[in-house]
Design an enzyme around this catalytic site. Structure first.
Site, PDB file in Angstrom:
ATOM      1  N   ASP A  91      35.911  76.826 -91.598  1.00 26.43           N
ATOM      2  CA  ASP A  91      37.333  77.140 -91.602  1.00 26.43           C
ATOM      3  C   ASP A  91      38.010  76.341 -92.710  1.00 26.43           C
ATOM      4  O   ASP A  91      37.348  75.789 -93.588  1.00 26.43           O
ATOM      5  CB  ASP A  91      37.949  76.834 -90.234  1.00 26.43           C
ATOM      6  N   TYR A 252      39.395  70.414 -80.781  1.00 26.51           N
ATOM      7  CA  TYR A 252      38.567  70.417 -81.986  1.00 26.51           C
ATOM      8  C   TYR A 252      37.866  69.064 -82.148  1.00 26.51           C
ATOM      9  O   TYR A 252      36.645  68.988 -82.105  1.00 26.51           O
ATOM     10  CB  TYR A 252      39.418  70.747 -83.215  1.00 26.51           C
ATOM     11  N   GLU A 488      27.174  77.379 -87.666  1.00 23.32           N
ATOM     12  CA  GLU A 488      28.265  76.896 -88.513  1.00 23.32           C
ATOM     13  C   GLU A 488      27.786  75.646 -89.245  1.00 23.32           C
ATOM     14  O   GLU A 488      26.731  75.079 -88.944  1.00 23.32           O
ATOM     15  CB  GLU A 488      29.528  76.592 -87.702  1.00 23.32           C
TER      16      GLU A 488
END
Length: 665
Positions: A91, A252, A488
């Site tokens: 991201d 997060y 990821e």
């Protein structure tokens, strides 16, 4: 001021304690037989990954052909320049906590294995990478009691699947803010302040031999941040965690939650305070910081002893990572002081993950991966591997425990490089059958903003050097871009892995590539598509699509225009030919303008219409163009009639695609 003894690759305090650093020529680093894997190449490519994560104006040494400048306005609304640094993962949020942790660990590898970095040819890449991160953190720390700890909002950011170069264009079209979040004396964040202080201290040691002025600047920030963290801390290890003041980070990087139900994941900020103090002691030799590390040490967290009884022992059943520094603090304190207490705690932790401790042993996959956590288990194994190598080098190869810890570490790193049941690498662009479709917006190169499952099916870019999350508990893994747990990549995933690679290169060698393979575009990137709707003796009507699928790098076209060239027929005059757009995302056509002789053109100006690879309408701007003649009209001799390529496309007047007339048809 940093003491001049820091020119050596080991800290002042270690030298004072009579300990020596491991280097390629020391007994702990005697070169072994050739390895199955090329650690030099893997190390080289790991830094390429960090270059792919860079934000702001890219430095001249950035080698990633598909990256461009991005988010240059970050922090501007707050009056600070937060344009630099690194994007966190797949991201585009800049999370200060894991970014600082990554810089601390990259610097640590350079401090204790500087000679191996030099022999690998990657020392300059290390310094470049760490400096890029630390320059950002300097800007993020504008005064002693203010630290910007996040740029962007995870929920908003994750709603957009596009390249970083398009984020500011996206924000011009819709509400897409990138707020800058900070901690202050009135609303502190002990954990992130202390971690960032550790990054400054470790990085000061890295730069002291070559740039003492910069090292002194870093050390000044390290001292201030330790004081900030220490003087604003609470009492229970959680009450002044930064997510209390920066709720945008919650979910997060929440230091009070990471680790699930594992008793060894202590979820407090005492380990960050000890970590910061240890690194300041290493960087300065000031015994005051060692005393503070001793003070915080017993508060870092404990759990029931596997051997039974009511007494608790320091945590041992989890692993070193962005939220659990105590495991590295054990080893640092053992090496800095030589005291048995710290050696015992280090060995309890490492034994738990090797031969077992008091009958209890950490979970392993059938293929041999130390499975510390379900989310990105490879990064956890890599961090513990680096601690094991660091501590083994402290013991030396003559110690009975040396090979236990050394061999465990090598096994974990080799698992990531390809020694696993799938016989494939987990590092993008390295080894056999490596990952390609990682969960990463920039590497995907999509133009549709249609999530990770959208076109194209295969990532357009190779994100060389990135370590993916890894397999499940059964060694199962697929190269699936939508899998953000196993596929990821992230700043913190690579940092411990990189330091371990540097250490293994010092022992086993391995040559880096002459250069990392470059990429070329997979076709036209900004171009026109055209469909003729009607063409007869009265004129021509068509649909023209200004199409932007750029990815080398992704680019925003905001001064685009194109032309339709035609030739006057018979006695028809230019005044008899007109053009209109019944529907257009651009401006109405202008002209006709004479090109040469009987050849004229109409211009469709798209200035102010943003064209970028960021959504179905954003990447494909439509213009319906109708040309009508009051005289004769024969398109067969018009330059622009045969194909879209003959409608030349311009950026601010500069031809960027298509062909201008050479002769009248």
């Amino acid at each position: 001021m940093l003491r001049t003894i820091l020119a050596t690759p080991i800290a002042v305090a270690v030298v004072a304690a009579g300990l020596t650093a491991a280097s390629p020529s020391s007994p702990a680093m005697v070169r072994s037989a050739a390895s199955t894997f090329n650690y030099g190449e893997a190390l080289q490519k790991s830094f390429f990954f960090y270059e792919a994560q860079q934000s702001g104006d890219l430095p001249s040494w950035n080698r990633v052909s598909w990256r461009g400048d991005s988010t240059r306005n970050d922090g501007r609304a707050e009056g600070v320049d937060l344009s630099g640094g690194f994007y966190d993962a797949g991201d585009h949020v800049k999370f200060g906590f894991p970014m600082a942790f990554a810089m601390t660990n990259l610097a640590w590898g350079g401090v204790d294995y500087r000679d191996t970095y030099a022999s690998s040819g990657q020392l300059q890449s290390l310094r470049n990478t760490v400096r890029h991160g630390m320059d950002y953190l300097i800007n993020a720390h504008p005064d002693p009691n203010t630290l910007y700890v996040q740029v962007g909002d995870g929920t908003i950011d994750h709603s957009y699947w596009g390249a970083p170069e398009t984020l500011e264009a996206r924000a011009q079209l819709m509400d897409f803010p990138r707020p800058a979040h900070k901690i202050t004396a009135s609303c502190p964040g002990t954990d992130v302040a202390a971690e960032t202080g550790a990054a400054f201290a470790a990085s000061a040691m890295l730069f002291a031999p070559t740039d003492p002025g910069y090292a002194d600047t870093l050390l000044g920030h390290a001292r201030q941040l330790f004081t900030f963290a220490d003087t604003t801390k609470g009492g229970d290890g959680r009450d002044t965690a930064y997510v209390n003041c920066v709720p945008a980070a919650s979910g997060y990087y929440t230091s009070t939650q990471e680790g699930g139900q594992n008793a060894g994941a202590t979820k407090m900020y005492w380990d960050e305070l000890a970590w910061n103090a240890v690194w300041l002691y290493r960087a300065t030799g000031d015994a005051t910081y060692l005393a503070r590390a001793r003070e915080f040490y017993p508060k870092m967290g404990s759990q029931s002893d596997a051997g039974g009884g009511s007494a608790a022992v320091p945590a041992y059943s989890y692993g070193f990572g962005w939220n659990d520094k105590q495991y590295a603090v054990y080893a640092l304190m053992a090496r800095l002081t030589g005291e048995a207490e710290y050696a015992t705690d280090t060995q309890r932790y490492l034994d738990y993950w090797t031969v077992g401790y008091q009958g209890a042993r950490g979970e392993y996959t059938p293929g041999g991966l130390a499975y510390m956590f379900y989310w990105a288990p490879l990064r956890m194994a890599a961090y513990t591997a680096f601690v094991a190598l660091y501590y083994a080098d402290h013991l030396g190869p003559e110690d009975a425990l040396y090979h236990r810890y050394h061999d465990f570490a090598k096994r974990q790193i080799d698992y990531s490089l390809g020694d696993n049941p799938g016989d494939h690498s987990y590092v993008v662009g390295f080894g056999t059958n490596p990952p390609r479709n990682v969960h990463h917006r920039g590497a995907h190169g999509s133009w549709l903003n249609a999530s990770a499952t959208g076109e194209p099916a295969t990532n357009r870019h190779i994100l060389y050097g990135a370590l993916v999350g890894g397999p499940d508990a059964t060694d199962a893994w697929t190269d699936d871009r939508s899998d953000f747990i196993g596929n990821e990549v992230a700043l913190d995933y690579n940092a411990g892995f990189t330091s371990a690679l540097a250490r293994l290169h010092g022992e086993y060698g391995g040559q880096p590539l002459a250069s990392i393979p470059g990429e070329t575009p997979d076709g036209d990137e900004i171009y026109l598509d055209r469909t003729t709707i009607n063409s007869d003796s009265r004129g021509t009507s068509m649909q023209v699509f200004l199409t932007n699928t750029s990815a080398w790098p992704a680019r925003v076209l905001d001064r685009g225009s194109f032309r339709y060239y035609f030739t006057l027929d018979g006695s028809t005059t230019a005044a008899q030919v007109t053009a209109t757009s019944p529907y257009s995302t651009c401006q109405q056509p202008t002209g006709p303008t004479q090109h040469a002789g009987e050849v004229y053109y109409f211009t469709v100006d798209c200035t102010g219409t943003l064209s970028f690879p960021g959504g179905r309408s954003e990447y494909r701007r439509e213009v319906q163009l109708t040309i009508t003649s009051g005289g004769q009209w024969d398109p067969s001799n018009d330059w622009s009639a045969p194909a879209a390529r003959y409608l030349p496309l311009y950026d601010g007047g500069t031809l960027i695609w298509g062909e201008e007339p050479t002769i009248a048809r």
